[in-house]
Design a protein around this motif. Sequence first.
Motif, PDB file in Angstrom:
ATOM      1  N   THR A 145       0.842  -1.183   0.000  1.00 37.04           N
ATOM      2  CA  THR A 145       0.000   0.000   0.000  1.00 37.04           C
ATOM      3  C   THR A 145       0.876   1.231   0.000  1.00 37.04           C
ATOM      4  O   THR A 145       0.636   2.226  -0.676  1.00 37.04           O
ATOM      5  CB  THR A 145      -0.830   0.024   1.295  1.00 37.04           C
ATOM      6  OG1 THR A 145      -1.372  -1.259   1.478  1.00 37.04           O
ATOM      7  CG2 THR A 145      -1.903   1.071   1.196  1.00 37.04           C
ATOM      8  N   ASP A 146       1.923   1.107   0.771  1.00 35.54           N
ATOM      9  CA  ASP A 146       2.816   2.200   0.976  1.00 35.54           C
ATOM     10  C   ASP A 146       3.687   2.417  -0.241  1.00 35.54           C
ATOM     11  O   ASP A 146       3.702   3.496  -0.843  1.00 35.54           O
ATOM     12  CB  ASP A 146       3.685   1.799   2.171  1.00 35.54           C
ATOM     13  CG  ASP A 146       4.336   2.996   2.763  1.00 35.54           C
ATOM     14  OD1 ASP A 146       3.609   3.946   3.073  1.00 35.54           O
ATOM     15  OD2 ASP A 146       5.582   2.976   2.875  1.00 35.54           O
ATOM     16  N   ARG A 149       2.560   4.121  -3.650  1.00 37.30           N
ATOM     17  CA  ARG A 149       2.199   5.516  -3.876  1.00 37.30           C
ATOM     18  C   ARG A 149       3.228   6.190  -4.780  1.00 37.30           C
ATOM     19  O   ARG A 149       2.965   7.239  -5.324  1.00 37.30           O
ATOM     20  CB  ARG A 149       2.103   6.236  -2.535  1.00 37.30           C
ATOM     21  CG  ARG A 149       0.718   6.094  -1.905  1.00 37.30           C
ATOM     22  CD  ARG A 149       0.572   7.011  -0.714  1.00 37.30           C
ATOM     23  NE  ARG A 149       0.738   6.276   0.525  1.00 37.30           N
ATOM     24  CZ  ARG A 149      -0.263   5.647   1.145  1.00 37.30           C
ATOM     25  NH1 ARG A 149      -1.475   5.698   0.656  1.00 37.30           N
ATOM     26  NH2 ARG A 149      -0.047   4.995   2.253  1.00 37.30           N
ATOM     27  N   HIS A 150       4.375   5.569  -4.912  1.00 31.14           N
ATOM     28  CA  HIS A 150       5.440   6.233  -5.663  1.00 31.14           C
ATOM     29  C   HIS A 150       5.728   5.587  -7.000  1.00 31.14           C
ATOM     30  O   HIS A 150       6.880   5.389  -7.374  1.00 31.14           O
ATOM     31  CB  HIS A 150       6.706   6.261  -4.813  1.00 31.14           C
ATOM     32  CG  HIS A 150       6.455   6.715  -3.426  1.00 31.14           C
ATOM     33  ND1 HIS A 150       6.277   8.034  -3.093  1.00 31.14           N
ATOM     34  CD2 HIS A 150       6.286   6.017  -2.282  1.00 31.14           C
ATOM     35  CE1 HIS A 150       6.042   8.136  -1.805  1.00 31.14           C
ATOM     36  NE2 HIS A 150       6.041   6.908  -1.280  1.00 31.14           N
ATOM     37  N   VAL A 166      -4.884   3.292  -1.625  1.00 24.11           N
ATOM     38  CA  VAL A 166      -3.994   3.015  -2.738  1.00 24.11           C
ATOM     39  C   VAL A 166      -4.505   3.842  -3.913  1.00 24.11           C
ATOM     40  O   VAL A 166      -5.701   3.880  -4.150  1.00 24.11           O
ATOM     41  CB  VAL A 166      -4.050   1.528  -3.128  1.00 24.11           C
ATOM     42  CG1 VAL A 166      -2.834   1.143  -3.908  1.00 24.11           C
ATOM     43  CG2 VAL A 166      -4.183   0.683  -1.892  1.00 24.11           C
ATOM     44  N   PRO A 167      -3.598   4.471  -4.620  1.00 21.24           N
ATOM     45  CA  PRO A 167      -4.023   5.397  -5.666  1.00 21.24           C
ATOM     46  C   PRO A 167      -4.382   4.743  -7.001  1.00 21.24           C
ATOM     47  O   PRO A 167      -4.163   5.330  -8.034  1.00 21.24           O
ATOM     48  CB  PRO A 167      -2.803   6.306  -5.821  1.00 21.24           C
ATOM     49  CG  PRO A 167      -1.657   5.424  -5.467  1.00 21.24           C
ATOM     50  CD  PRO A 167      -2.153   4.457  -4.454  1.00 21.24           C
TER      51      PRO A 167
END
Lengths: 346, 346
Positions: A145-146, A149-150, A166-167
Amino acid sequence: MTTPPHRGDAPHRPKVAVMEDVAELAGVSAMTVSRVLNAPEKVRPETRARVLAAVQELGYRPNSAARVLVTGRSGVLGVVSFDTTQYGPASTLYAIERAARQNEYSVSIASLDALNRRSIAEGVGRLTSQSVDGVIIVAPHESATDGLRHLPPDLPVVAVDAGDGVPFPVVMVDQHAGAARATRHLLSLGHRTVWHLSGPANWVDASARVAGWRSVLEAEGREVREPLAGDWSARSGHELGRRLALEDDLTAIFVANDQMAMGLLRALREAGLRVPEDVSVVGFDDIPEAAYFWPPLTTVRQDFATVGRLAFQLVLDRIDGVLGERRLKVEPELVVRESAGVRPPG
Amino acid sequence: MTTPPHRGDAPHRPKVAVMEDVAELAGVSAMTVSRVLNAPEKVRPETRARVLAAVQELGYRPNSAARVLVTGRSGVLGVVSFDTTQYGPASTLYAIERAARQNEYSVSIASLDALNRRSIAEGVGRLTSQSVDGVIIVAPHESATDGLRHLPPDLPVVAVDAGDGVPFPVVMVDQHAGAARATRHLLSLGHRTVWHLSGPANWVDASARVAGWRSVLEAEGREVREPLAGDWSARSGHELGRRLALEDDLTAIFVANDQMAMGLLRALREAGLRVPEDVSVVGFDDIPEAAYFWPPLTTVRQDFATVGRLAFQLVLDRIDGVLGERRLKVEPELVVRESAGVRPPG
DNA sequence: GGAATAAGTGTTATCGCAAACACTCGGGAA
DNA sequence: TTCCCGAGTGTTTGCGATAACACTTATTCC
């Protein structure tokens, strides 16, 4: 069959046929061959037939690298996953591959050794540098999830079983509902409360199952005992089961997956507890063996095949620029067998 | 960060950096960038540093399609497999991926829906048209052996667990030896003969296990009962187990895999037979759960990880033109737990 | 001192395919 | 008849990278 004429005098290579060779044999230009392959209706039927015959004769297969270079599309889907040795991820991957194949996509995989931001980004990187058209991430861990993002924002990405925030789109089994269903089933059999043997911390499905279990107990005003966390393995289920067997108000347990349930079953038996007469057990997953546990395991079935199919559909949409659902939930199903029974008297 | 200068005035595309962009930013030619990436020692350290900085700044990643086109090498390995939902194939695939990754290769998969000549050829075809450098086939079925004779002869191919007569290298677990070991173990416990619950016909590992089992019985002059063939599933083990439970000289069974052993265990128990007191059982595979069966299963461990690693090493060699071993055998190991005991008196 | 050599860098051609545009017909409209 | 149109086909160009070779400089040796 004679060897096709070659340009340079490279002496050895067996030289696989290219479009130009087909064109020559069919007496047309390379462009026409390309059209026959990509837009057959633009070519007169008899020409098309000649070209097709030439393709057949030479065993011609288009070179995908060249095609990618010019079209920007590879027809390859990347799948990032964590432990595909496990039944769940393996089944999901399998379903994805199947769906992909039916849509003329092929699948490239990137396994992860660890679950953390770095490793996920690196996995996606390995895939993108291969020009995949999209990526599905099967790593139900919070670090995902973390780490997600990138990512390159223009890459079509879909996650399976990812947490909130989550994007990009997510397909998931409704773990919360499944856990709730299992817990309610046990309560409905008369048990005063239900213990929980959970999955490891930071796994989103583990947390969701804890939450589902807890919510039912709280809604019904039952006592909530602290869950014991295993690592999904039968070994951990067994170990934790020995601890659990010591508790004297133990009559019902919801276990976060079937493997741990198996270990638990054995620990209970070793402690002289009978299932389901003394203790009721409900698992999660419905692995193919669950029906042959001793006793046959009541569990919650996850439909991994559907998850895989939907995940593929979702990336495909994104690749085609369609922005559909952002969060698809698949309903799990309680499969009642024999490991859960009515609460023993007393 | 500013947007990189672009050539045409295409208004919208976010345009990912290409080698030329890096070159420009670093004030060198594209060729130098290429060299920094592929043969850094040929570039002066300070130039190299400038280029690397530019790569970093633009987040440049080489376009593999372009590279494939010119070098003819993709750095992609294809794996054709049958049911990667099963523990064995899944573990093998996982090990292959891991080995590949450590050697800067990535893995593209092609699952098969059916095992026959056509389907295998088609699977390989899907991969080759993606310009894989080599292919590993994990489909231990006789149809594979067959379908594989008609492959592009210059494609580096390695098979896992294929039968004899395949025209390229094979890595396999020595199934024959494993089965023999299991059978001997049972005989050494005093059993007069050993029954066999086999895998489905035409699976090369199933046949090899039958052969290994039979050879020991024959060598020892024991009675050879007709094996019962299952389909690897716990369900078939259970079903066949019910039939087997009726036999009155049944004291020892060698089962061709652990899942079937699980189903068998349950059938025996249901028939009132105790394991190992009345009947001894030995499985095959040593899946992680085997130690938590009831009773813990004595079984033959297959080292799938090693198989995967070796298979990768073998294709890699072939890709590099090294012609090494043609047939590598991995020794399986008997894991003694509690499901096999001495022959009951009488 | 001058030629030979090596190290570092640039130029050009090419991989196989498809996009864009150019051409060639034959048939119908003006 | 002339023109236009569109269906069918060909030509040119470029995708992004590397191979092969050409070109600079500095360095070495006699």
